[in-house]
Design a protein around this motif. Sequence first.
Motif, PDB file in Angstrom:
ATOM      1  N   GLY A  43       0.804  -1.213   0.000  1.00  0.00           N
ATOM      2  CA  GLY A  43       0.000   0.000   0.000  1.00  0.00           C
ATOM      3  C   GLY A  43       0.836   1.262   0.000  1.00  0.00           C
ATOM      4  O   GLY A  43       2.029   1.241   0.320  1.00  0.00           O
ATOM      5  N   GLU A  44       0.200   2.342  -0.381  1.00  0.00           N
ATOM      6  CA  GLU A  44       0.804   3.665  -0.266  1.00  0.00           C
ATOM      7  C   GLU A  44       0.868   4.052   1.212  1.00  0.00           C
ATOM      8  O   GLU A  44       0.015   3.657   2.013  1.00  0.00           O
ATOM      9  CB  GLU A  44      -0.023   4.694  -1.031  1.00  0.00           C
ATOM     10  CG  GLU A  44      -0.142   4.444  -2.526  1.00  0.00           C
ATOM     11  CD  GLU A  44       1.100   4.856  -3.305  1.00  0.00           C
ATOM     12  OE1 GLU A  44       2.040   5.402  -2.681  1.00  0.00           O
ATOM     13  OE2 GLU A  44       1.126   4.625  -4.532  1.00  0.00           O
ATOM     14  N   ARG A  96      -0.353   2.893  -9.533  1.00  0.00           N
ATOM     15  CA  ARG A  96       0.902   2.131  -9.471  1.00  0.00           C
ATOM     16  C   ARG A  96       0.819   0.985  -8.466  1.00  0.00           C
ATOM     17  O   ARG A  96       1.294  -0.121  -8.745  1.00  0.00           O
ATOM     18  CB  ARG A  96       2.082   3.045  -9.151  1.00  0.00           C
ATOM     19  CG  ARG A  96       2.106   3.632  -7.751  1.00  0.00           C
ATOM     20  CD  ARG A  96       3.403   4.342  -7.458  1.00  0.00           C
ATOM     21  NE  ARG A  96       3.422   4.895  -6.100  1.00  0.00           N
ATOM     22  CZ  ARG A  96       4.463   5.504  -5.572  1.00  0.00           C
ATOM     23  NH1 ARG A  96       5.576   5.647  -6.275  1.00  0.00           N
ATOM     24  NH2 ARG A  96       4.415   5.974  -4.334  1.00  0.00           N
ATOM     25  N   VAL A  97       0.231   1.228  -7.320  1.00  0.00           N
ATOM     26  CA  VAL A  97       0.167   0.152  -6.335  1.00  0.00           C
ATOM     27  C   VAL A  97      -0.789  -0.945  -6.805  1.00  0.00           C
ATOM     28  O   VAL A  97      -0.559  -2.133  -6.569  1.00  0.00           O
ATOM     29  CB  VAL A  97      -0.222   0.699  -4.942  1.00  0.00           C
ATOM     30  CG1 VAL A  97      -1.703   1.053  -4.853  1.00  0.00           C
ATOM     31  CG2 VAL A  97       0.142  -0.298  -3.854  1.00  0.00           C
ATOM     32  N   GLN A  98      -1.838  -0.557  -7.534  1.00  0.00           N
ATOM     33  CA  GLN A  98      -2.759  -1.548  -8.063  1.00  0.00           C
ATOM     34  C   GLN A  98      -2.086  -2.397  -9.140  1.00  0.00           C
ATOM     35  O   GLN A  98      -2.269  -3.619  -9.183  1.00  0.00           O
ATOM     36  CB  GLN A  98      -3.999  -0.857  -8.645  1.00  0.00           C
ATOM     37  CG  GLN A  98      -5.145  -1.809  -8.958  1.00  0.00           C
ATOM     38  CD  GLN A  98      -5.688  -2.491  -7.720  1.00  0.00           C
ATOM     39  OE1 GLN A  98      -5.919  -1.847  -6.699  1.00  0.00           O
ATOM     40  NE2 GLN A  98      -5.872  -3.800  -7.809  1.00  0.00           N
ATOM     41  N   ARG A  99      -1.276  -1.756  -9.998  1.00  0.00           N
ATOM     42  CA  ARG A  99      -0.564  -2.503 -11.048  1.00  0.00           C
ATOM     43  C   ARG A  99       0.411  -3.506 -10.444  1.00  0.00           C
ATOM     44  O   ARG A  99       0.531  -4.640 -10.923  1.00  0.00           O
ATOM     45  CB  ARG A  99       0.195  -1.538 -11.962  1.00  0.00           C
ATOM     46  CG  ARG A  99      -0.670  -0.786 -12.954  1.00  0.00           C
ATOM     47  CD  ARG A  99       0.181  -0.171 -14.060  1.00  0.00           C
ATOM     48  NE  ARG A  99       1.216   0.713 -13.518  1.00  0.00           N
ATOM     49  CZ  ARG A  99       1.054   2.006 -13.309  1.00  0.00           C
ATOM     50  NH1 ARG A  99      -0.116   2.572 -13.557  1.00  0.00           N
ATOM     51  NH2 ARG A  99       2.046   2.731 -12.848  1.00  0.00           N
ATOM     52  N   ILE A 100       1.113  -3.097  -9.410  1.00  0.00           N
ATOM     53  CA  ILE A 100       2.074  -3.995  -8.773  1.00  0.00           C
ATOM     54  C   ILE A 100       1.353  -5.172  -8.130  1.00  0.00           C
ATOM     55  O   ILE A 100       1.777  -6.323  -8.268  1.00  0.00           O
ATOM     56  CB  ILE A 100       2.917  -3.220  -7.734  1.00  0.00           C
ATOM     57  CG1 ILE A 100       3.801  -2.190  -8.440  1.00  0.00           C
ATOM     58  CG2 ILE A 100       3.777  -4.184  -6.909  1.00  0.00           C
ATOM     59  CD1 ILE A 100       4.434  -1.185  -7.501  1.00  0.00           C
ATOM     60  N   ALA A 102       0.323  -7.581 -10.821  1.00  0.00           N
ATOM     61  CA  ALA A 102       1.465  -8.318 -11.356  1.00  0.00           C
ATOM     62  C   ALA A 102       1.898  -9.417 -10.398  1.00  0.00           C
ATOM     63  O   ALA A 102       2.209 -10.545 -10.813  1.00  0.00           O
ATOM     64  CB  ALA A 102       2.629  -7.357 -11.623  1.00  0.00           C
ATOM     65  N   PHE A 103       1.939  -9.110  -9.105  1.00  0.00           N
ATOM     66  CA  PHE A 103       2.313 -10.107  -8.107  1.00  0.00           C
ATOM     67  C   PHE A 103       1.310 -11.258  -8.094  1.00  0.00           C
ATOM     68  O   PHE A 103       1.687 -12.437  -8.070  1.00  0.00           O
ATOM     69  CB  PHE A 103       2.377  -9.472  -6.724  1.00  0.00           C
ATOM     70  CG  PHE A 103       3.635  -8.695  -6.430  1.00  0.00           C
ATOM     71  CD1 PHE A 103       4.456  -8.233  -7.446  1.00  0.00           C
ATOM     72  CD2 PHE A 103       3.994  -8.412  -5.128  1.00  0.00           C
ATOM     73  CE1 PHE A 103       5.605  -7.516  -7.187  1.00  0.00           C
ATOM     74  CE2 PHE A 103       5.145  -7.695  -4.839  1.00  0.00           C
ATOM     75  CZ  PHE A 103       5.955  -7.248  -5.865  1.00  0.00           C
ATOM     76  N   SER A 104       0.030 -10.923  -8.098  1.00  0.00           N
ATOM     77  CA  SER A 104      -0.997 -11.965  -8.043  1.00  0.00           C
ATOM     78  C   SER A 104      -0.946 -12.861  -9.269  1.00  0.00           C
ATOM     79  O   SER A 104      -1.130 -14.086  -9.168  1.00  0.00           O
ATOM     80  CB  SER A 104      -2.385 -11.327  -7.909  1.00  0.00           C
ATOM     81  OG  SER A 104      -2.533 -10.705  -6.646  1.00  0.00           O
ATOM     82  N   ASP A 164      -0.333 -14.078  -3.858  1.00  0.00           N
ATOM     83  CA  ASP A 164      -1.686 -13.586  -3.563  1.00  0.00           C
ATOM     84  C   ASP A 164      -1.596 -12.212  -2.919  1.00  0.00           C
ATOM     85  O   ASP A 164      -1.401 -12.091  -1.711  1.00  0.00           O
ATOM     86  CB  ASP A 164      -2.382 -14.580  -2.640  1.00  0.00           C
ATOM     87  CG  ASP A 164      -3.806 -14.183  -2.317  1.00  0.00           C
ATOM     88  OD1 ASP A 164      -4.350 -13.310  -3.022  1.00  0.00           O
ATOM     89  OD2 ASP A 164      -4.365 -14.737  -1.355  1.00  0.00           O
ATOM     90  N   THR A 165      -1.764 -11.143  -3.716  1.00  0.00           N
ATOM     91  CA  THR A 165      -1.464  -9.786  -3.264  1.00  0.00           C
ATOM     92  C   THR A 165      -2.685  -8.885  -3.346  1.00  0.00           C
ATOM     93  O   THR A 165      -3.378  -8.845  -4.360  1.00  0.00           O
ATOM     94  CB  THR A 165      -0.328  -9.179  -4.106  1.00  0.00           C
ATOM     95  OG1 THR A 165       0.810 -10.043  -4.047  1.00  0.00           O
ATOM     96  CG2 THR A 165       0.070  -7.808  -3.590  1.00  0.00           C
TER      97      THR A 165
END
Length: 308
Positions: free
Chosen positions: A149-150, A158-162, A165-167, A172-173
């Motif tokens: 999170g920010e 940006r945090v949603q894109r990361i 990508a992780f998920s 499981d992000t």
Amino acid sequence: MKICVLGAGALGCAIGGVLTEAGHEVWLVNRNAAQVDAMNSRGLVLRDAGVDRTVKVRATTTAQNVGVVDLVIVLVKSFHTRQAMEAAASLLDRDTAVLSLQNGLGHEDILADIVGRERVLAGKTYAGGTQLAPGHVIVGTRSRPTQIGELDGSRTDRVQRIAEAFSAAGLDTTVSDNIMGTIWDKLLVNVATGALSGITRLPYGKLYQVPELEACAIAAVAEAMAVAKACGITLTSTEPRQPWINAAEGLPAEFKASMLQSLEKGSITEIDFVNGAVVRQGAKWGVPTPVNQALVAGIKGIELSLAR
């Protein structure tokens, strides 16, 4: 996405390995030449559910070999945070994000002081990794949640894109709008098992067979929860036993807490950023923390014996 894992030990390799398999350009930075040489020569060997697979990765001993990246995942030991980030300035351009997935409290402020608060993301992961040999790790990422999170709790692109990508890579992000609560939630898990595993030298399978150790862990967590309440932190956990249960969920019996792994290597631990952080915050807010004080003392004694 071009990603640098700054501090590619067991957990960094586990995360970096699955992100590489998902198609990202991932660079694993580790000061240990033997670890880097092993990964570059034969690939990174990931043991998952008892089965080994090899992933071709990019590994280096210095961030200067990487170039500019989109995301820096900081996983160095807590006491190396400032030195490591200051030496990795070449990774950054205007849009580079810096995400701490380290154990304990305080890393975000250190990173913000170096790279600017606007770059920094915070996160906690329940994924795990255990080093078997140079370039060979046990992966504990299946069904192990990660939250990022920010710092201000906002939900940015940006945090949603990361997180997405992780998920997609099997991590499981989710995005947290209460990142300090998230950090404390993970701290409770480390408080429950880290020092006890280090002091007893037991992997999780044996650690969880001793009722007295469970009672000690729950008492340490209860102290930490009282400190968090005094700090005004909103926690997910409401029962002190829950972090103890969460710590081992989905991990193999041979899994070893990071503090135990550090002691087995003869190095110091992150105790000052885990149970030690509870003790410091407890003193600040007038909350007694005798169990955590005892755990800190035990680890400090072992560290001194190893140094000698």
